[in-house]
Scaffold this motif. Structure first.
Motif, PDB file in Angstrom:
ATOM      1  N   LEU A  78       0.779  -1.169  -0.030  1.00  0.00           N
ATOM      2  CA  LEU A  78      -0.042   0.000   0.077  1.00  0.00           C
ATOM      3  C   LEU A  78       0.868   1.448  -0.124  1.00  0.00           C
ATOM      4  CD1 LEU A  78      -2.058  -2.268   0.949  1.00  0.00           C
ATOM      5  CD2 LEU A  78      -3.087  -0.302   2.297  1.00  0.00           C
ATOM      6  N   PRO A  79       0.488   2.338  -0.748  1.00  0.00           N
ATOM      7  CA  PRO A  79       1.080   3.290  -0.815  1.00  0.00           C
ATOM      8  C   PRO A  79       1.219   4.112   0.537  1.00  0.00           C
ATOM      9  CG  PRO A  79      -0.652   3.862  -1.889  1.00  0.00           C
ATOM     10  CD  PRO A  79      -0.940   2.427  -1.536  1.00  0.00           C
ATOM     11  N   ASP A  80       2.433   4.502   0.905  1.00  0.00           N
ATOM     12  CA  ASP A  80       2.906   5.460   2.277  1.00  0.00           C
ATOM     13  C   ASP A  80       1.904   6.801   2.156  1.00  0.00           C
ATOM     14  OD1 ASP A  80       3.891   6.473   4.390  1.00  0.00           O
ATOM     15  OD2 ASP A  80       6.006   6.114   4.021  1.00  0.00           O
ATOM     16  N   GLY A  81       1.202   6.900   3.427  1.00  0.00           N
ATOM     17  CA  GLY A  81       0.482   8.195   3.454  1.00  0.00           C
ATOM     18  C   GLY A  81      -0.748   8.146   2.508  1.00  0.00           C
ATOM     19  N   PRO A  84      -6.137   5.722   3.661  1.00  0.00           N
ATOM     20  CA  PRO A  84      -7.595   6.024   3.366  1.00  0.00           C
ATOM     21  C   PRO A  84      -8.168   5.865   2.203  1.00  0.00           C
ATOM     22  CG  PRO A  84      -6.474   7.848   4.713  1.00  0.00           C
ATOM     23  CD  PRO A  84      -5.485   7.171   4.250  1.00  0.00           C
ATOM     24  N   ALA A  85      -7.213   5.979   1.096  1.00  0.00           N
ATOM     25  CA  ALA A  85      -7.950   5.639  -0.335  1.00  0.00           C
ATOM     26  C   ALA A  85      -7.730   4.255  -0.680  1.00  0.00           C
ATOM     27  CB  ALA A  85      -6.982   6.598  -1.246  1.00  0.00           C
ATOM     28  N   LYS A  91      -8.113  -3.353   4.871  1.00  0.00           N
ATOM     29  CA  LYS A  91      -9.161  -4.166   5.621  1.00  0.00           C
ATOM     30  C   LYS A  91      -8.910  -5.715   5.403  1.00  0.00           C
ATOM     31  CE  LYS A  91     -14.119  -4.452   6.804  1.00  0.00           C
ATOM     32  NZ  LYS A  91     -13.885  -4.473   8.262  1.00  0.00           N
ATOM     33  N   SER A  92      -8.852  -6.077   4.027  1.00  0.00           N
ATOM     34  CA  SER A  92      -8.334  -7.384   3.678  1.00  0.00           C
ATOM     35  C   SER A  92      -7.338  -8.014   4.129  1.00  0.00           C
ATOM     36  CB  SER A  92      -8.747  -7.454   2.312  1.00  0.00           C
ATOM     37  OG  SER A  92      -9.681  -7.066   1.522  1.00  0.00           O
ATOM     38  N   ASP A 117      -2.239   6.749   8.355  1.00  0.00           N
ATOM     39  CA  ASP A 117      -1.836   5.441   8.263  1.00  0.00           C
ATOM     40  C   ASP A 117      -1.864   4.636   9.536  1.00  0.00           C
ATOM     41  OD1 ASP A 117      -1.505   6.302   5.764  1.00  0.00           O
ATOM     42  OD2 ASP A 117       0.471   5.936   5.567  1.00  0.00           O
ATOM     43  N   HIS A 118      -1.173   5.048  10.393  1.00  0.00           N
ATOM     44  CA  HIS A 118      -1.189   4.562  11.841  1.00  0.00           C
ATOM     45  C   HIS A 118      -2.535   4.487  12.388  1.00  0.00           C
ATOM     46  CE1 HIS A 118       3.310   6.213  12.260  1.00  0.00           C
ATOM     47  NE2 HIS A 118       3.096   5.390  11.430  1.00  0.00           N
ATOM     48  N   ARG A 119      -3.141   5.387  12.431  1.00  0.00           N
ATOM     49  CA  ARG A 119      -4.579   5.610  13.118  1.00  0.00           C
ATOM     50  C   ARG A 119      -5.612   4.614  12.405  1.00  0.00           C
ATOM     51  NH1 ARG A 119      -4.530  10.613  12.563  1.00  0.00           N
ATOM     52  NH2 ARG A 119      -6.235  10.776  10.775  1.00  0.00           N
ATOM     53  N   GLY A 120      -5.652   4.453  10.890  1.00  0.00           N
ATOM     54  CA  GLY A 120      -6.566   3.681  10.352  1.00  0.00           C
ATOM     55  C   GLY A 120      -6.292   2.159  10.509  1.00  0.00           C
TER      56      GLY A 120
END
Length: 215
Positions: A78-81, A84-85, A91-92, A117-120
């Motif tokens: 996944l792309p850093d930062g 959310p997108a 999730k998977s 990213d951390h929070r998500g």
């Protein structure tokens, strides 16, 4: 200081949004756990850095931070930062991790971390691992988001120094960052140690904890 044991620990899950998050937030705790429990299974998941130099750094680093453990590391791309997108992909990945392991302890970012990213990732962990002890680690950074943690893992001076050496040795791609140095890591560990009557410590947030205080 109130002390509670976690009981048997045969399986641990450690997750990070980025390569080096786990080591910075809980490297000393992993060193302590793995040294005291040879053969403990550690399922580690990192959501970004796959296929890059950072994945190679993470593989070598976590092997060093989990001596003698049955370490199983997965690094996604996944792309850093931009988590959310890419919520569905994140999730998977978390749900797949949950399907293949049922740990006694989960080490994850804090849900109130200022980095998106951390929070998500933290939010996903508390929904996928609903019946587990989830400890939210902290990462020092420029945001100034450090708070008042509820749980502490004391570290011996040897373990604290060992953690810092491993961070410097295994993540050369991060040495240019102004906060990525020995003083920052040991300074935070010293403060957390003061808070729990130890020389050094790592601190964690706890969202929910069920006690068993019966006979």
């Amino acid at each position: 200081m109130i002390r509670l044991g976690a009981g048997p620990l045969d399986r641990i899950v450690a997750v990070g949004a980025h390569c080096d998050d786990i080591a910075i937030g809980a490297g000393g705790t992993l060193l302590t756990l793995c040294q005291e429990r040879p053969g403990v299974r550690v399922d580690a998941l990192v959501l970004s850095g796959g296929g890059s130099q950072r994945e190679q750094e993470e593989q070598a680093a976590l092997a060093a931070f989990c001596p003698g453990a049955d370490l199983r590391l997965t690094v996604h791309k996944l792309p850093d930062g931009r988590f959310p997108a890419h919520w569905e992909e994140a999730k998977s990945a978390v749900e797949e991790l949950r399907e293949r392991t049922d740990p006694e302890l989960v080490l994850a970012p804090r849900t109130d971390d200022a980095h998106q990213d951390h929070r998500g990732l933290a939010t996903l962990m508390t929904t996928a691992f609903r019946d587990h002890l989830v400890l939210g680690y902290e990462i020092v950074k420029w945001d100034g988001d450090l708070g008042r943690p509820a749980a502490y893992q004391p570290l011996t001076p040897e373990t604290a120094e060992h953690k810092v050496r491993l961070l410097q040795e295994h993540y050369p791609s991060q040495r240019h960052r102004p906060w990525y140095d020995r003083e920052a890591f040991l300074g935070l560990a010293r403060i957390r140690g003061i808070e729990c009557h130890a020389r050094y410590a790592e601190a964690f947030a706890v969202a929910k904890l069920t006690l068993n205080l019966g006979g």
